[in-house]
Design a protein around this motif. Structure first.
Motif, PDB file in Angstrom:
ATOM      1  N   VAL A 228       0.700  -0.921   0.194  1.00 37.47           N
ATOM      2  CA  VAL A 228      -0.148  -0.216  -0.048  1.00 37.47           C
ATOM      3  C   VAL A 228       1.274   1.387   0.356  1.00 37.47           C
TER       4      VAL A 228
ATOM      5  N   PHE B 278      -3.532   9.735   0.490  1.00 44.23           N
ATOM      6  CA  PHE B 278      -2.852   8.864   1.475  1.00 44.23           C
ATOM      7  C   PHE B 278      -1.257   9.392   1.467  1.00 44.23           C
TER       8      PHE B 278
ATOM      9  N   ARG C   9      -5.268   8.340   5.483  1.00 46.27           N
ATOM     10  CA  ARG C   9      -6.396   7.619   3.801  1.00 46.27           C
ATOM     11  C   ARG C   9      -7.395   8.395   4.708  1.00 46.27           C
TER      12      ARG C   9
ATOM     13  N   LEU D  35      -4.515   2.376  -0.706  1.00 46.34           N
ATOM     14  CA  LEU D  35      -5.624   1.325  -0.678  1.00 46.34           C
ATOM     15  C   LEU D  35      -6.103   0.978  -2.269  1.00 46.34           C
ATOM     16  N   SER D  36      -6.702   1.899  -2.870  1.00 47.67           N
ATOM     17  CA  SER D  36      -7.335   1.538  -4.256  1.00 47.67           C
ATOM     18  C   SER D  36      -6.148   1.323  -5.653  1.00 47.67           C
TER      19      SER D  36
ATOM     20  N   LEU E 122     -11.209  -3.254  -1.739  1.00 45.89           N
ATOM     21  CA  LEU E 122     -11.500  -2.088  -1.009  1.00 45.89           C
ATOM     22  C   LEU E 122     -11.340  -2.619   0.944  1.00 45.89           C
TER      23      LEU E 122
ATOM     24  N   GLU F  87      -4.971  -2.475  -5.035  1.00 44.53           N
ATOM     25  CA  GLU F  87      -6.263  -4.368  -5.074  1.00 44.53           C
ATOM     26  C   GLU F  87      -5.601  -4.700  -5.917  1.00 44.53           C
TER      27      GLU F  87
ATOM     28  N   MET G 262      -4.510  -2.800   7.115  1.00 46.23           N
ATOM     29  CA  MET G 262      -4.586  -2.005   8.150  1.00 46.23           C
ATOM     30  C   MET G 262      -4.533  -1.773   8.693  1.00 46.23           C
TER      31      MET G 262
ATOM     32  N   ILE H 283      -8.382  -4.432   2.222  1.00 49.43           N
ATOM     33  CA  ILE H 283      -7.327  -3.766   2.381  1.00 49.43           C
ATOM     34  C   ILE H 283      -7.045  -3.109   3.817  1.00 49.43           C
ATOM     35  N   SER H 284      -8.239  -2.238   4.227  1.00 52.43           N
ATOM     36  CA  SER H 284      -8.394  -1.618   4.952  1.00 52.43           C
ATOM     37  C   SER H 284      -8.195  -2.193   6.123  1.00 52.43           C
TER      38      SER H 284
END
Length: 306
Positions: free
Chosen positions: A18, A61, A56, A24-25, A35, A28, A42, A38-39
């Motif tokens: 990331v 970011f 973010r 984050l996007s 998304l 992917e 994190m 991943i979030s």
């Protein structure tokens, strides 16, 4: 004290991806995760470490100060893990770990670039090897090798960095081209007044300024700058620009009579391709096999020890 587990290593790898992709996007597709997942990962890592690693949201970011420090520590840790895997593979006489390669674009059409043969040689040795290959500019390749983000790079490097080892590979020839849509096309290759070239829009590569290497190009009107050969070829094919392209790369359009060289006898130059490694770094078995396979295709007087 935090006890590292496989889950922690996975979270750190996600965090590093990331951070490398700056969002984050953007991560992917690289992570093959959606998304929200991943979030969630994190957030789990931040809770695990007790630190806010990044901001973010609508403002974009960016890493926090703690995030930058964790990134550097994570990079060091993950590199150590890969080196450990490679060392264990070497003890077992197997190729394992990761082999990360950086190469400039459009080498695939050059028969001198034995990269595919070298990759085949590594894979034929077997073992649990993960291969990563990235297309980068020469400056990006050198930076990635210095930062230990890739093991080996291939490209034309104009300035030798003291922290790197350069092994010569081969010479790439470049010529000045115009397309079938350009006013010069019917007069190419030789029935062209060279003084007229100075008035034409010229596409230059940002990392290989031909105007510094070729005296005849010193007065070209630079009307576009690109950092990849495909971009240069696209502009030349538009009929609005002239530009230097590798002879092997332009051949596909030359054969179709969509491009012609301009005064190839003297409006040409060469680029010396080298293989670059981090000086003083103990190379893994995968790197050694890859380098040996590349060098085995060279003439004896161009081979050098790593």
């Amino acid at each position: 004290m935090i006890r590292m587990t496989d889950v922690d290593l996975r979270l750190l790898r996600i965090f590093k991806t990331v951070a490398d992709l700056k969002g984050l996007s953007a991560a992917e597709s690289a992570l093959n995760l959606n998304l929200s997942t991943i979030s969630s990962h994190m957030t789990d890592l931040e809770k695990r470490l007790g630190l806010r690693l990044c901001e973010r949201g609508r403002r974009g970011f960016h890493l926090t100060e703690e995030g930058h420090s964790v990134y550097q520590a994570a990079e060091s840790l993950l590199n150590s893990v890969e080196e450990f895997r490679a060392d264990i593979g070497a003890i077992r006489h197997e190729i394992s770990g990761e082999l990360a390669i950086g190469v400039v674009d459009s080498t695939i059409t050059d028969v001198q670039a034995k990269i595919t043969d070298a990759i085949r040689a590594v894979k034929q040795k077997g073992g649990d090897l993960f291969l990563k290959m990235e297309i980068k500019s020469p400056d990006e390749i050198e930076a990635a090798v210095l930062e230990r983000k890739i093991h080996v790079g291939i490209g034309p490097f104009r300035i030798m960095h003291p922290g790197l080892t350069y092994l010569p590979l081969y010479t790439e020839n470049l010529r000045l081209y115009c397309s079938h849509l350009h006013p010069l096309f019917k007069s190419a290759p030789n029935d062209i007044n060279t003084e007229d070239l100075q008035k034409l829009d010229y596409v230059a590569r940002g990392y290989m300024r031909e105007s510094r290497e070729l005296s005849d190009a010193s007065n070209f009107k630079v009307a576009a700058t690109v950092y990849h050969m495909e971009a240069a070829a696209t502009l030349v094919l538009s009929g609005n620009f002239i530009g230097f392209l590798p002879e092997h790369y332009a051949l596909q359009w030359v054969k179709q009579d969509l491009m012609r060289a301009i005064h190839p006898a003297f409006l040409s130059h060469s680029a010396e391709f080298s293989l670059v490694l981090l000086r003083g770094r103990e190379q893994t078995m995968a790197v050694r096999v890859f380098v040996d396979a590349l060098q085995s295709s060279l003439q004896p007087n161009r081979r050098m020890s790593t």
